[in-house]
Motif scaffolding. Structure first.
Motif, PDB file in Angstrom:
ATOM      1  N   UNK A   1      19.964  31.461  38.201  1.00 39.87           N
ATOM      2  CA  UNK A   1      20.042  30.038  38.559  1.00 39.87           C
ATOM      3  C   UNK A   1      18.867  29.594  39.436  1.00 39.87           C
ATOM      4  N   UNK A   2      18.002  30.535  39.785  1.00 34.99           N
ATOM      5  CA  UNK A   2      16.858  30.174  40.634  1.00 34.99           C
ATOM      6  C   UNK A   2      15.894  29.275  39.874  1.00 34.99           C
TER       7      UNK A   2
ATOM      8  N   UNK B   1      19.990  28.719  48.796  1.00 34.72           N
ATOM      9  CA  UNK B   1      21.457  28.658  48.673  1.00 34.72           C
ATOM     10  C   UNK B   1      21.946  29.568  47.541  1.00 34.72           C
ATOM     11  N   UNK B   2      21.201  29.565  46.424  1.00 33.00           N
ATOM     12  CA  UNK B   2      21.581  30.416  45.286  1.00 33.00           C
ATOM     13  C   UNK B   2      21.544  31.888  45.705  1.00 33.00           C
TER      14      UNK B   2
ATOM     15  N   UNK C   1      24.354  36.747  47.398  1.00 40.68           N
ATOM     16  CA  UNK C   1      24.531  37.840  48.367  1.00 40.68           C
ATOM     17  C   UNK C   1      25.966  37.863  48.889  1.00 40.68           C
ATOM     18  N   UNK C   2      26.534  36.662  49.128  1.00 40.40           N
ATOM     19  CA  UNK C   2      27.936  36.612  49.593  1.00 40.40           C
ATOM     20  C   UNK C   2      28.844  37.225  48.526  1.00 40.40           C
TER      21      UNK C   2
ATOM     22  N   UNK D   1      14.008  22.099  46.162  1.00 41.31           N
ATOM     23  CA  UNK D   1      14.122  23.214  45.214  1.00 41.31           C
ATOM     24  C   UNK D   1      14.111  24.549  45.957  1.00 41.31           C
ATOM     25  N   UNK D   2      13.251  24.654  46.981  1.00 38.76           N
ATOM     26  CA  UNK D   2      13.200  25.889  47.779  1.00 38.76           C
ATOM     27  C   UNK D   2      14.534  26.131  48.478  1.00 38.76           C
ATOM     28  N   UNK D   3      15.059  25.061  49.065  1.00 38.57           N
ATOM     29  CA  UNK D   3      16.333  25.199  49.788  1.00 38.57           C
ATOM     30  C   UNK D   3      17.473  25.499  48.817  1.00 38.57           C
TER      31      UNK D   3
END
Lengths: 331, 160
Positions: free
Chosen positions: A112-113, A93-94, A99-100, A87-89
């Motif tokens: 979505x976190x 990614x989210x 940011x991208x 979940x942390x990873x």
């Protein structure tokens, strides 16, 4: 607290799992209100604060409360970390993808976190957006700048995600080895294999060249990325035979005669997910095996997944038979 | 050397009580941890848990019983004068106490583990209480056999 106490308590808590009969009733509900009323009679009822509570919030609240409960009596909290780490990873990614997108003028998707991670989401957002990764655990302090540099070179969020996934599996394996629980190391390896096989099947379905697909497979499983790449170059019908030396062989053998690839993909995903529980199920017969903690959490996770499927189906008036097929019963 | 026989006999009696008692304490502790875990979630199971937790306690009682037997044999109960015991007779009493001491010690620990498993079983299937009691009771058989062995051996020791 000892594992004898913890496992006995988990056994008693298992009585609160929702059974198959409940899911059958839930899927048969005509409206979401009716389904939520049924849900209100279960342990999830305490999180329904009003008619308008989104069911995702209810399910998340129950999962978070379960983790908090377990934190109080599980002798080694790192067992919970190994469950929460994905979940942390995923949150990382989210945030990175947001940011991208932001760099390209897009919108941030912090909605979505997931609150299921061990690291507070706000802290994670501040750390990543402020480029202060130093204090982040699990090797994220190295993985995040690496993912950034991959994205800057390729402009591919998928490639950056692979860097994070690679670190996730490495961190899970390292933690499992540090915990010195043999069943847990095998479980992490199985998880990596399940992820790789699932990816291979999806990539094969869209006719991706095996050599190109090689980069999507992760190290750390019992099957090397090369083994999975070789698997992709074989026809789907022979996957069961090629994987017969592993526990995945039986999954593909059972689906060998199916012609509908979409249904196969769906069933394989379900079976791969259920196999993560099955691989730990021998711990059920051990009164003080630490693996029981992870087993309980995975069963709870599966229950949450099934609830989401059933409630989405009811809320959107989807085909009930299709939803029933998606339900997983690993335990 | 005059008291060597008596010392050996008392050593045997002490071991019977000590080892079987330690085993029972450990066994009850193991089962107790399991019972506490179940009762935290379901306090209504107190009655069933208590019965299963108490099962490994019998070995301690058997050890105490053999100790009384031995003390009675030595004339140390009732305030009278101690019997005259040769080193050979003392050794015989020590040997007689060994079955209950060692079997009691070991079986109580394993009975505790079986009781703990049975407690976890009734946590999920309360209707299986009967079966849950039988499993640890099987371990009890060997503690009872050891008790009988010790009693028969003690009865066979002839003091002059």
């Amino acid at each position: 607290m000892s594992y004898m106490y913890a496992v006995a308590r988990l056994r008693a808590m298992e009585n609160r799992f929702l059974d198959a009969a409940f899911f059958t009733r839930l899927i048969e509900c005509v409206t979401l209100e009716e389904a939520l009323k049924s849900l209100g009679e279960t342990v999830y009822g305490q999180w329904i604060t009003g008619g308008a509570t989104p069911f995702d919030k209810i399910i998340d609240a129950e999962l978070i409360a379960t983790c908090k409960d377990l934190e109080q009596f599980v002798p080694d909290k790192r067992l919970l970390d190994i469950y929460r780490m994905p979940y942390d990873f995923n949150n990382v990614k989210v945030i990175l993808k947001s940011a991208f997108k932001a760099r390209e003028g897009g919108e941030r998707r912090h909605d979505l976190l997931s609150a299921m991670g061990a690291i507070d989401t706000e802290t994670l957002v501040l750390a990543i957006e402020g480029e202060e990764y130093g204090f982040l655990p699990y090797g994220l302090s190295d993985a995040i700048p690496h993912a950034w540099s991959v994205w800057e070179q390729t402009k591919s969020a998928r490639d950056a995600e692979l860097v994070i996934d690679e670190r996730l599996f490495a961190a899970m394996k390292k933690l499992a080895a540090a915990l010195n629980i043999p069943g847990l190391v095998r479980w992490v390896e199985h998880r990596v294999d399940a992820e790789n096989i699932g990816s291979a099947l999806r990539l094969a379905r869209i006719n991706i060249d095996p050599a190109t697909a090689r980069g999507y497979f992760h190290k750390g499983g019992a099957l090397s990325p090369d083994d999975v790449t070789r698997l992709m170059s074989e026809p789907f019908e022979s996957w069961g035979k090629s994987l017969s030396h592993t526990s995945f062989g039986a999954i593909f053998d059972a689906l060998q005669d199916r012609s509908d690839m979409q249904a196969v993909l769906c069933d394989v995903s379900k079976e791969l997910s259920a196999s993560l529980i099955v691989v730990l199920s021998s711990a059920h017969y051990k009164t003080e095996a630490p693996e029981n903690v992870l087993l309980y959490l995975l069963q709870k996770d599966e229950e949450a997944k099934n609830l989401r499927i059933a409630l989405v189906c009811v809320a959107n008036g989807l085909n009930r038979e299709f939803a029933r097929r998606l339900l997983s019963h690993g335990r | 050397m005059e008291y060597l026989g008596l010392t050996l006999a008392l050593f045997g009696a002490a071991l019977a009580s000590l080892l079987a008692g330690i085993g029972s304490a450990v066994g009850i502790g193991i089962a107790g941890e399991s019972a506490a875990g179940v009762m935290t979630e379901d306090p209504d199971k107190f009655g069933s848990c208590l019965i299963l937790q108490a099962l490994p306690g019998t070995q301690g009682i058997y050890g105490l019983l053999i100790m009384f037997f031995a003390l009675n044999k030595l004339g140390l109960l009732g305030g009278g004068e101690a019997a005259l015991v040769t080193w050979n007779q003392g050794l015989q009493i020590l040997a007689s106490c060994m079955p209950v001491a060692f079997v009691g010690w070991y079986s109580a620990i394993w009975q505790g583990k079986t009781s703990a498993a049975s407690i976890q079983m009734i946590a999920k299937k309360p209707e299986a209480m009967g079966k849950a009691i039988i499993l640890p009771a099987m371990v009890e058989t060997y503690a009872v056999l050891a008790l009988l062995s010790s009693i028969l051996m003690l009865m066979g020791v002839q003091l002059g």
